[in-house]
Write an enzyme that holds these catalytic residues in place. Sequence first.
Site, mmCIF file in Angstrom:
data_model
loop_
_atom_site.group_PDB
_atom_site.id
_atom_site.type_symbol
_atom_site.label_atom_id
_atom_site.label_comp_id
_atom_site.label_asym_id
_atom_site.label_seq_id
_atom_site.Cartn_x
_atom_site.Cartn_y
_atom_site.Cartn_z
ATOM 1 C CG ASP A 203 -3.357 4.090 31.728
ATOM 2 O OD1 ASP A 203 -3.749 4.316 32.865
ATOM 3 O OD2 ASP A 203 -2.173 4.185 31.343
ATOM 4 C CE LYS A 225 -15.340 7.148 32.512
ATOM 5 N NZ LYS A 225 -15.666 5.835 31.962
ATOM 6 C CG MET A 340 1.831 13.284 26.681
ATOM 7 S SD MET A 340 2.081 12.959 28.435
ATOM 8 C CE MET A 340 3.816 12.549 28.468
#
Length: 410
Positions: A203, A225, A340
């Site tokens: 990750d 990616k 987050m």
Amino acid sequence: MSNPYPLGLRLEGRRVVVVGGGAVATRRVPALLDAGADVLLVAPELTPALRAQADAGRLRWVPRRFAPDDLDGAWLVQVAVDDPLAAESVSVAAAQRRVFCVRADDRTAATAWTPAVTRHGPVTVAVLGGGDPRRAMTVRDAIRDLLGARKGTLLTPAVEEGSLPNAQPGGRVALVGAGPGDPELITVKGWRLLTEADVVVADRLVPGLLLDELRADVELVDASKIPYGPSRAQEEINRILVDRALAGAFVVRLKGGDPYVFGRGGEELLACAAAGVPVTVVPGVTSSIAAPAAAGIPVTHRSVAHEFTVVSGHLAPDAPASLVRWEALAGLRGTLVILMGLKNLAAITATLIAHGRSPQTPTAVVQEATTGAQRSLRSTLGAVAADAVAANLRPPAVVVVGDVVGTLDV
Ligand code: SAH
């Protein structure tokens, strides 16, 4: 004196008698239990650690001094008493019954020696120092450093689990938590599996240094990616895990923090299970606890907070897809850890305040915790959203709300 003859004793279900309940016995008993031995402990008194093992039913305790009959049915006896006369009486009873006798007090009187040991997955290295335990430990430490060295190249294929003759044929997947950022915060088991991997799927949040040290022949897939939207990308990751494993590879899926804390680890496990690929899950140190800790904030503290709640702030409180009842969280007294949550911090804090949490509640933001780039900020629930913007804090960051913020400030 002749050389000793080394053996690996398979003690599962076999009686081992330990005489003595002090510090030496405390150190010896766990390895015996780990080997599955049926441990009988003979001692008038026990250390608290041994007492806990007895209370939990992991061994049987006979609360008195040794009697020769204690060795009836035993395969091995370990003498862990200081008194030479008492120890000698155990040796005599052991010799009569042809039971090997380890003596902590006198190695020359013993009929068996315990080696210094290091374990590395399925491999056990046992070192005898020719009668000198310190020499044995020095050699053992050197071997342990070699096997555990943060260099996968040091592990020859013969030591790797996957290449043992009785290992499962075919590939497999390990979902490994890499910890919050400091490369030393991966678990010992996670690190070992990483050194054994054929393929590593990593990750974005995985500590780069861990990847730096992979063997040159390891295929490294950078999951961040993958050029699709988040859900297609997840399907693609699942596909890579399954395909590589079905082709016979040992795949390590390395994830930031803990694989099951907002990490989509469960989805990957289900995808592998559906394809019949065996999966191991190795928990990790989660940023939800480690990031506050790294900024000097305990998530609980006696008489301050008796609970902590970890919540994702990736959706705004009024988003239709949100599964979080922010108004209920506002009524809690304990610690709230928001992952987050930077993007929606203004809406989140406003909702918590609107439903009753005090705007004065101490609040902190910790960015890139446990890395060299760690930054943190102390504020209040009412001011933190503006303060975080002013300080230009960026993800990844954890927001901590509650009176634990500042408790340890001296
Ligand atoms: N599985 C991870 C969390 C994944 S969600 C774990 O258990 O830690 C990603 C979020 O985790 C980030 O947006 C941030 O809120 C938090 N996070 C991860 N690493 C962090 C770090 N080093 N410092 C602060 N927050 C971090």
